[in-house]
Scaffold this active site. Structure first.
Site, PDB file in Angstrom:
ATOM      1  N   CYS A  50      30.501  39.778 -24.183  1.00  0.00           N
ATOM      2  CA  CYS A  50      29.395  38.884 -24.525  1.00  0.00           C
ATOM      3  C   CYS A  50      28.282  39.617 -25.265  1.00  0.00           C
ATOM      4  O   CYS A  50      27.504  39.001 -25.996  1.00  0.00           O
ATOM      5  CB  CYS A  50      28.842  38.217 -23.264  1.00  0.00           C
ATOM      6  SG  CYS A  50      28.260  39.374 -22.016  1.00  0.00           S
ATOM      7  N   GLU A 114      25.203  50.253 -16.523  1.00  0.00           N
ATOM      8  CA  GLU A 114      26.014  49.255 -15.797  1.00  0.00           C
ATOM      9  C   GLU A 114      27.491  49.656 -15.840  1.00  0.00           C
ATOM     10  O   GLU A 114      27.983  50.135 -16.868  1.00  0.00           O
ATOM     11  CB  GLU A 114      25.789  47.851 -16.362  1.00  0.00           C
ATOM     12  CG  GLU A 114      26.081  47.701 -17.855  1.00  0.00           C
ATOM     13  CD  GLU A 114      27.446  47.094 -18.111  1.00  0.00           C
ATOM     14  OE1 GLU A 114      28.165  46.827 -17.141  1.00  0.00           O
ATOM     15  OE2 GLU A 114      27.781  46.898 -19.286  1.00  0.00           O
ATOM     16  N   GLN A 120      35.812  46.981 -19.134  1.00  0.00           N
ATOM     17  CA  GLN A 120      36.052  46.204 -20.354  1.00  0.00           C
ATOM     18  C   GLN A 120      36.653  47.081 -21.450  1.00  0.00           C
ATOM     19  O   GLN A 120      37.540  46.647 -22.196  1.00  0.00           O
ATOM     20  CB  GLN A 120      34.744  45.566 -20.819  1.00  0.00           C
ATOM     21  CG  GLN A 120      34.241  44.485 -19.869  1.00  0.00           C
ATOM     22  CD  GLN A 120      32.812  44.062 -20.163  1.00  0.00           C
ATOM     23  OE1 GLN A 120      31.993  44.852 -20.650  1.00  0.00           O
ATOM     24  NE2 GLN A 120      32.488  42.819 -19.864  1.00  0.00           N
ATOM     25  N   ALA A 190      24.213  28.465  -5.675  1.00  0.00           N
ATOM     26  CA  ALA A 190      25.517  28.867  -6.225  1.00  0.00           C
ATOM     27  C   ALA A 190      25.411  29.133  -7.720  1.00  0.00           C
ATOM     28  O   ALA A 190      26.390  29.015  -8.454  1.00  0.00           O
ATOM     29  CB  ALA A 190      26.568  27.793  -5.947  1.00  0.00           C
ATOM     30  N   GLY A 191      24.206  29.504  -8.167  1.00  0.00           N
ATOM     31  CA  GLY A 191      23.993  29.805  -9.578  1.00  0.00           C
ATOM     32  C   GLY A 191      24.474  31.197  -9.944  1.00  0.00           C
ATOM     33  O   GLY A 191      25.115  31.891  -9.151  1.00  0.00           O
ATOM     34  N   THR A 193      22.939  34.107 -10.368  1.00  0.00           N
ATOM     35  CA  THR A 193      22.474  35.239  -9.564  1.00  0.00           C
ATOM     36  C   THR A 193      23.223  35.320  -8.242  1.00  0.00           C
ATOM     37  O   THR A 193      23.649  36.407  -7.819  1.00  0.00           O
ATOM     38  CB  THR A 193      20.960  35.139  -9.308  1.00  0.00           C
ATOM     39  OG1 THR A 193      20.276  35.102 -10.558  1.00  0.00           O
ATOM     40  CG2 THR A 193      20.462  36.328  -8.505  1.00  0.00           C
TER      41      THR A 193
END
Length: 418
Positions: A50, A114, A120, A190-191, A193
């Site tokens: 992304c 990160e 990836q 449940a978003g 975060t």
């Protein structure tokens, strides 16, 4: 052979361009086949996330190389070249190697250090192995980047400190509870975060998670992924006493968890401590809860102070990491330069062995015909010596005639002459 890294990322291009340049997983094989069909490309890896789309290539040098590759990328995605050129970066050889090592180590990420990017990069490399990787130098570059990323993680504190709200919430929980494997966690919301929090907790072996959400369907998708139970927001009052840790992040305009609710839960728990992490804005937990004995309440502002402190630590660790990358890049380039001489060495050795075999065969034939062994061996040694020193002798003579002392000294050094 030249190693290249070209692409765009979150620092050079807006999301509106990044999404147009991305490669979908279901069409990646097709993209790699198309890329390797370009006559100058020997091997390729496509990294598409992304935040970045990058091509790592092993190519043959040619005129207008950059233009040809940019044209391929634009044609493949139906892009205007000018739109892409403004955001595109181009790294070659030493810079390409360094760039990949920095990417794999998290030094070029939106969130410094990160760890997800390494996975990836590994996946992108694995995808390229399915019949698309043709260049050993490119393969070696990726393998080296994986070991460098591991070294950066091992020898620096680049990944030791939380720099996201979700990670900080989990880090806080791990600091307070000796082991997360035995605690019960209630997640409210449940978003995105909470999704990240749930995944972090699962990685740290949390066995029991309860997700409370306004809509059951969204919560169930996450629950299925992390092995959690789903309840309605209205059930929180009844189930709160089970939770050792409560992490809440909803869009509710009013608090969901009040002081009275927590008091009742603590009483049922016989005052066993509860950690409440409220990362919602507006707040999901009434601030008065923090005044209760055995209720430890942290707000998003508390987490931000932790994150700010930790980010400073990561930046300091990044300086150490950059030193490691520079050292490893230098070593890899030295290996690469040595590889460029290997073909010449193979040809030189093959030529010498051919001369040896030819003259040895003649000497053996002469011996079989009853010739004098000593004379044959002396003749073999003389001819072998002359044949092997013929080309170097001519080069030395030519350098002397040209007055090229630098070349003469190089030849002397190559022949082991002091």
């Amino acid at each position: 052979m030249t190693l290249l890294a070209l692409g765009i990322n979150h620092k050079t291009a807006p999301v509106s361009l990044r999404e147009r340049v991305s490669f979908s997983p279901d069409k990646l094989d097709q993209a790699l086949d198309s890329l390797l069909a370009q006559p100058m490309v020997q091997g390729g890896v496509v990294l598409s996330t992304c935040n970045r789309t990058e091509l790592y290539l092993s190519v043959e040098e040619q005129d207008n190389l950059q233009e040809a590759l940019i044209r391929w990328l634009c044609d493949y995605h139906n892009l205007n070249e000018e739109d892409l050129r403004k955001s595109l970066y181009w790294h070659q050889d030493n810079d390409a190697v360094s760039h990949l090592m920095r990417v794999a180590s998290g030094l070029d990420s939106l969130v410094l250090g990160e760890p997800q990017i390494l996975g990836q990069v590994k996946k992108a490399f694995a995808d390229s192995q399915k019949g698309h990787m043709k260049a050993s130098e490119l393969e070696r570059m990726f393998q080296k980047s994986f070991s460098v990323a591991k070294r950066v993680r091992t020898e620096t504190d680049i990944g030791a400190s939380a720099v996201s709200v979700a990670f900080a919430a989990c880090t806080l929980a791990r600091q307070i509870f000796e082991s997360l494997s035995t605690v019960t966690v209630l997640l409210v919301g449940a978003g995105e975060t909470i999704e990240l929090v749930a995944r972090h907790l699962r990685e740290h072996k949390v066995q029991k998670m309860i997700i409370a959400n306004r809509t059951r369907e969204r919560a169930q998708i996450l629950a299925d992924e992390v092995g959690a139970e789903v309840i309605a927001l209205s059930e929180i009052d009844e189930r709160l006493r089970e939770a050792d840790i409560i992490i809440s992040s909803t869009a509710s305009p009013l608090p969901i968890i009040g002081k009275g609710m927590v008091e009742r839960a603590l009483k049922s728990r016989r005052n066993q401590p509860m950690l409440l992490v409220d990362i919602a804005v507006p707040r999901d937990v009434e601030p008065e809860v923090g005044k209760l004995a055995n209720a430890y309440l942290y707000s998003v502002d508390d987490l931000q102070s932790i994150i700010s402190h930790n980010l400073a630590q990561r930046k300091a660790a990044a300086v150490e990491a950059e030193t490691i990358v520079a050292q490893e890049t230098s070593e890899f380039m030295a290996w690469l330069r040595a590889q460029s001489a290997s073909e010449t060495i193979r040809e030189y050795r093959s030529q010498a062995e051919q001369v040896r075999d030819e003259l040895t065969a003649k000497a053996l034939a002469a011996l079989e015909q009853g010739g004098d062994a000593q004379a044959i061996m002396q003749d073999l040694a003389w001819k072998l010596t002359n044949r092997l020193i013929h080309a170097p002798t001519k080069s030395l003579q030519q350098a002397a005639r040209d007055g090229d002392n630098e070349r003469l000294n190089i030849l002397r050094d190559s022949l082991g002459l002091e």
